[in-house]
Design a protein around this motif. Structure first.
Motif, PDB file in Angstrom:
ATOM      1  N   GLN A 239       3.056  20.833 -40.822  1.00  0.00           N
ATOM      2  CA  GLN A 239       4.300  19.838 -40.913  1.00  0.00           C
ATOM      3  C   GLN A 239       3.662  18.749 -41.923  1.00  0.00           C
ATOM      4  OE1 GLN A 239       7.425  19.934 -39.404  1.00  0.00           O
ATOM      5  NE2 GLN A 239       7.943  18.382 -41.050  1.00  0.00           N
ATOM      6  N   ARG A 240       2.565  18.244 -41.681  1.00  0.00           N
ATOM      7  CA  ARG A 240       1.900  17.388 -42.709  1.00  0.00           C
ATOM      8  C   ARG A 240       1.951  17.903 -43.887  1.00  0.00           C
ATOM      9  NH1 ARG A 240      -1.735  16.664 -38.244  1.00  0.00           N
ATOM     10  NH2 ARG A 240      -3.070  18.104 -39.226  1.00  0.00           N
ATOM     11  N   ALA A 241       1.567  19.185 -44.140  1.00  0.00           N
ATOM     12  CA  ALA A 241       1.534  19.609 -45.584  1.00  0.00           C
ATOM     13  C   ALA A 241       3.025  19.857 -46.142  1.00  0.00           C
ATOM     14  CB  ALA A 241       0.968  21.267 -45.488  1.00  0.00           C
ATOM     15  N   MET A 242       4.092  20.105 -45.424  1.00  0.00           N
ATOM     16  CA  MET A 242       5.324  20.131 -45.878  1.00  0.00           C
ATOM     17  C   MET A 242       5.657  18.799 -46.496  1.00  0.00           C
ATOM     18  SD  MET A 242       7.294  22.248 -43.115  1.00  0.00           S
ATOM     19  CE  MET A 242       7.410  24.201 -42.928  1.00  0.00           C
ATOM     20  N   ALA A 243       5.258  17.711 -46.088  1.00  0.00           N
ATOM     21  CA  ALA A 243       5.645  16.299 -46.862  1.00  0.00           C
ATOM     22  C   ALA A 243       5.350  16.394 -48.230  1.00  0.00           C
ATOM     23  CB  ALA A 243       4.927  15.249 -46.360  1.00  0.00           C
ATOM     24  N   SER A 244       4.480  17.282 -48.646  1.00  0.00           N
ATOM     25  CA  SER A 244       3.944  17.378 -50.117  1.00  0.00           C
ATOM     26  C   SER A 244       4.973  18.198 -50.962  1.00  0.00           C
ATOM     27  CB  SER A 244       2.913  18.024 -50.520  1.00  0.00           C
ATOM     28  OG  SER A 244       2.689  18.414 -51.934  1.00  0.00           O
ATOM     29  N   PRO A 245       5.389  17.398 -52.136  1.00  0.00           N
ATOM     30  CA  PRO A 245       6.464  18.164 -52.953  1.00  0.00           C
ATOM     31  C   PRO A 245       5.617  19.396 -53.587  1.00  0.00           C
ATOM     32  CG  PRO A 245       5.382  16.347 -54.212  1.00  0.00           C
ATOM     33  CD  PRO A 245       5.197  16.225 -52.720  1.00  0.00           C
ATOM     34  N   HIS A 246       4.529  19.691 -53.242  1.00  0.00           N
ATOM     35  CA  HIS A 246       3.882  20.926 -53.862  1.00  0.00           C
ATOM     36  C   HIS A 246       3.861  21.946 -52.689  1.00  0.00           C
ATOM     37  CE1 HIS A 246       2.541  18.592 -57.555  1.00  0.00           C
ATOM     38  NE2 HIS A 246       1.983  17.641 -56.578  1.00  0.00           N
TER      39      HIS A 246
END
Length: 385
Positions: A348-355
């Protein structure tokens, strides 16, 4: 190659979450409680299905009925929590009173304030109710067909009986997870990660040695490590349990049934020779999900001698299990549920990134094909009309 169907926004956007509340959860069956929750007239349980509050009430005739939990006067939530309402359902706002059958019985100052009101036209709005294996399900749509939804699962063996008096029911384990509900659901049906994330706890099996079988909207998981024969537990778990003295449930000792039953969209059932765990997902917002779990097991089952307080991340003050309360690294806890929560919150934290992106989904019924099937269901349910 299998590709991701849902966009990043499906897991991070409150706008998408609102669409799910309106279009998905408002029209699907979800677990409300169990037969054992209802023993006498007036017993009730409340819950929400998407945007709509619901309640299940036992009537004077012993029948269970489901209603929209909305007073017909001005729409106030009629009941809260769970308990026994007595002989009638009374709105706390203006004391409009309904029978346990949902019929409007009394209105304070009716002659003066509501001289023209049609009482029969203001009974509680019905919701649909269905019962399966000691579980009670509800649907906002009063005309929803429970048999059409649950029927496909009847082709999958399921020997457990939660109404068996030889079984005890655990406390409720309530996890507050900082991830979208779909992140957790997809992790649960991902056969590719079992041998890697859970190497020390479940020990696999690897993708070619497990499978998810589709039953209508639902999925059932099997280990196929034993010459392709469907089994309910990984060989690693079976070996670890050997010699521990754990008492097996009558009728559940032999293989042939599944090890996980995912009832789309929010219910998860995990049977084993020694226990039966039933969990519900409660989406809170785009990035927060509550998971509630209870376990039925033989009265002498050794592992439930440990109280809820022994669960990694449990806070006795809040009654919640959360990652912020962990004292050991999740991979050192020996608890596969903790491992799952850990990796879902990392995702979930990673999904905050546009990359953030997905290279592809691992092919196979024991890999990530079930994720693609699930995403297709969600996309269809949330499609604009």
């Amino acid at each position: 190659m299998q590709h991701q169907i849902l966009p990043r926004e499906a897991y991070t956007s409150q706008t998408w979450f609102q669409r799910e509340q309106e279009a998905l959860f408002n029209g699907h069956w979800q677990l409300a409680g169990f037969d054992s929750d209802f023993t006498e007239a007036g017993d009730y349980i409340t819950l929400r299905a998407g945007l709509t509050p619901l309640c299940v009430v036992q009537g004077n005739d012993g029948e269970l009925r489901a209603f929209k939990n909305l007073c017909r006067h001005r729409g106030t939530e009629l009941l809260e929590g769970r308990g026994n309402a007595g002989k009638t359902l009374v709105c706390p706002y203006h004391r409009w009173t309904f029978g346990l059958d949902g019929q409007l019985r009394g209105i304070p100052d009716r002659a003066e304030c509501f001289p023209d009101l049609d009482r029969k036209a203001n009974n509680l709005h019905d919701a649909a109710i269905g019962r399966w294996k000691g579980m009670i399900f509800v649907n906002v749509d009063a005309n929803a067909d429970f048999n059409a939804w649950i029927g496909p699962l009847n082709t999958a063996p399921f020997p457990h009986d939660i109404n068996d008096p030889a079984l005890t029911r655990s406390e409720t384990f309530t996890y507050r997870m900082h991830c979208n509900w779909k992140v957790f659901y997809e992790n649960a049906i991902d056969g590719y990660h079992l041998a890697y994330l859970h190497e020390k706890t479940l020990g696999g099996p690897k993708p070619g040695l497990n499978e998810w079988a589709q039953h209508g909207d639902h999925l059932v998981w099997y280990s196929t490590e034993r010459d392709g024969i469907r089994n309910r537990i990984p060989m690693f778990v079976e070996q670890q349990a050997a010699g521990t003295g754990m008492k097996k449930i009558k009728g559940a000792a032999d293989p042939g049934y599944g090890g996980v039953y995912m009832l789309y969209p929010l219910t998860m059932i995990v049977p084993s020779p020694w226990s039966l765990t039933i969990s519900t997902l409660e989406p809170v917002d785009a990035t927060t999900t509550i998971l509630r779990s209870q376990t039925w097991s033989p009265k002498s089952w050794w592992s439930y001698k440990e109280p809820l307080e022994g669960t990694p991340g449990y806070d006795p003050e809040t009654g919640l299990i959360e990652s912020k309360n962990w004292t050991d690294h999740p991979l050192e806890t020996g608890d596969f549920q903790t491992e799952d929560v850990w990796v879902c919150e990392k995702m979930q934290r990673a999904m905050a990134s546009p990359h953030w992106s997905v290279a592809g989904l691992a092919k196979g019924a024991g890999a990530e094909d079930p994720i693609r099937s699930f995403q297709s269901q969600v996309a269809d349910d949330c499609a604009a009309e």
